[in-house]
Design an enzyme around this catalytic site. Structure first.
Site, PDB file in Angstrom:
ATOM      1  N   GLY A 156       6.616  56.652 -88.754  1.00  0.00           N
ATOM      2  CA  GLY A 156       5.966  57.623 -89.618  1.00  0.00           C
ATOM      3  C   GLY A 156       4.462  57.435 -89.571  1.00  0.00           C
ATOM      4  O   GLY A 156       3.950  56.355 -89.260  1.00  0.00           O
ATOM      5  N   CYS A 157       3.725  58.490 -89.898  1.00  0.00           N
ATOM      6  CA  CYS A 157       2.263  58.454 -89.746  1.00  0.00           C
ATOM      7  C   CYS A 157       1.611  57.393 -90.629  1.00  0.00           C
ATOM      8  O   CYS A 157       0.788  56.599 -90.161  1.00  0.00           O
ATOM      9  CB  CYS A 157       1.674  59.837 -90.008  1.00  0.00           C
ATOM     10  SG  CYS A 157       2.153  60.586 -91.578  1.00  0.00           S
ATOM     11  N   MET A 158       1.976  57.354 -91.915  1.00  0.00           N
ATOM     12  CA  MET A 158       1.386  56.343 -92.787  1.00  0.00           C
ATOM     13  C   MET A 158       1.930  54.957 -92.479  1.00  0.00           C
ATOM     14  O   MET A 158       1.240  53.951 -92.654  1.00  0.00           O
ATOM     15  CB  MET A 158       1.613  56.709 -94.250  1.00  0.00           C
ATOM     16  CG  MET A 158       0.739  57.851 -94.730  1.00  0.00           C
ATOM     17  SD  MET A 158       0.853  58.188 -96.499  1.00  0.00           S
ATOM     18  CE  MET A 158       2.463  58.998 -96.593  1.00  0.00           C
TER      19      MET A 158
END
Length: 353
Positions: A156-158
């Site tokens: 995931g991006c975060m």
């Protein structure tokens, strides 16, 4: 023989192509010298010409004949499928998709963790459908290529931005287990289906998920799998008044005897040979990671600041590229044997000022 040793184009499909991530992926793949997009799905835009939908394609001199199609219409064989579907949408179709490709590069969250309790809480659809061929969690900078896995799951991006702040410290066993991480993200991270209005987001900064975000167990799982070390993570997310971009700050306590030099050596050793992760190691020049200098690129910026036994490590990325479409293409390059930067090098620098 790897794909890099042949002249035959790599035929790929994009699932969930009309969203923010799908749009970026289509744009990036369009300039890849060895990859051809042969199918792109969208349930809501089926039948619409792809190059008449994307803003970045409107200025193309010759428009593609490709049209959006429904996912159920996926047919034939593809060397790879990129899934940019919303969380929960891929599992019901996983058997159908797997039958038409050698490998799935998955940008959505469904297969990132394997604990049944966590899956039931965050990704319940995953538990309802068997995974054909197995899956593998893949961080381009740290993971080994696993050609036995049908599904390659991108972070995931975060989560991946947070991992960049913590990996060198955890890999060298420099910090105490308790870590506090704050992740700040732009509005495109919520996707096109978000019900949040501009009036709520603009000129505002607010908590998003203080506790219980699904990227928390993903970060813990990734560090456990790659370095066999456990962190006790407090992970909180906040909403920025920006369309895109992520900045993460992780706060940790150095173990007794660990020095600032040890931290610098850890970060330099982790990232010196990584083409897309740029470590700020000096006190001159730019002050450190920021969002504006990574926007539109597959770059990550990282830095670590030490005072006594307190360490603050920071990373910034573009959530739609390094946090999604770009890292998926980076992973595909590694799997197919192309140079890691292929199709990504032109997006090398952010705009400044």
């Amino acid at each position: 023989m790897s794909a890099a040793e042949t002249s035959k184009p790599i035929r790929v499909a994009i699932l969930g192509g009309s969203g923010f991530t799908g749009s970026e992926l289509y744009r990036l793949l369009g300039r890849h010298p060895h990859i051809e997009v042969a199918f792109i799905s969208s349930e809501s835009k089926a039948g619409v010409p792809v190059d008449r939908y994307f803003v970045h394609a409107l200025r193309k001199k010759s428009a593609s004949s490709l049209k959006f199609r429904k996912l159920a219409e996926l047919d034939g064989h593809y060397d790879a499928v990129f899934s940019c579907l919303p969380t929960g949408s891929l599992p019901p179709y996983i058997a159908h998709v797997a039958a038409h490709t050698d490998r799935i590069f998955n940008v959505s969250g469904d297969y990132r963790v394997n604990d049944p309790d966590l899956l039931q809480r965050h990704y319940p659809e995953t538990l309802k459908h068997e995974i054909p061929g197995g899956s593998h969690y893949f961080i381009p900078e740290f993971s080994d290529v696993n050609r036995d896995a049908k599904i390659v799951n991108l972070p995931g991006c975060m989560a991946v931005a947070s991992i960049y702040t913590l990996y060198p410290l955890v890999a060298r066993d420099l910090i105490e287990p308790r870590v506090v991480t704050n992740a700040n993200t732009g509005s495109s991270g919520a996707g096109k289906a978000s019900a949040e209005t501009h009036a709520e987001r603009a000129h505002n900064y607010r908590p998003h998920r203080v506790h219980g975000h699904r990227h928390k167990p993903e970060i813990e799982h990734a560090l456990k799998v790659h370095e066999n070390r456990t962190v006790d993570l407090q992970f909180s997310t906040f909403s920025l008044d920006l369309p895109r971009g992520i900045l993460v700050a992780s706060y940790s306590r150095l173990k007794e005897g660990v020095t600032e030099l040890d931290v610098k050596k850890a970060f330099h050793g982790a990232y010196a040979a990584k083409p897309f992760v740029h470590y700020f190691h000096g006190k001159s020049g730019p002050q450190g990671p920021m969002i504006k200098t990574v926007l539109g690129t597959n770059n990550a910026e990282v830095a670590a600041y030490v005072e006594g036994d307190s360490c603050v490590s920071i990373a910034s990325i573009d959530n739609l590229i390094k946090g999604a479409a770009g890292q998926a293409l980076q992973a595909a390059n590694l799997y197919f044997g192309f140079p890691e930067e292929t199709g990504l090098a032109p997006a090398a620098e952010g705009a400044w000022p």
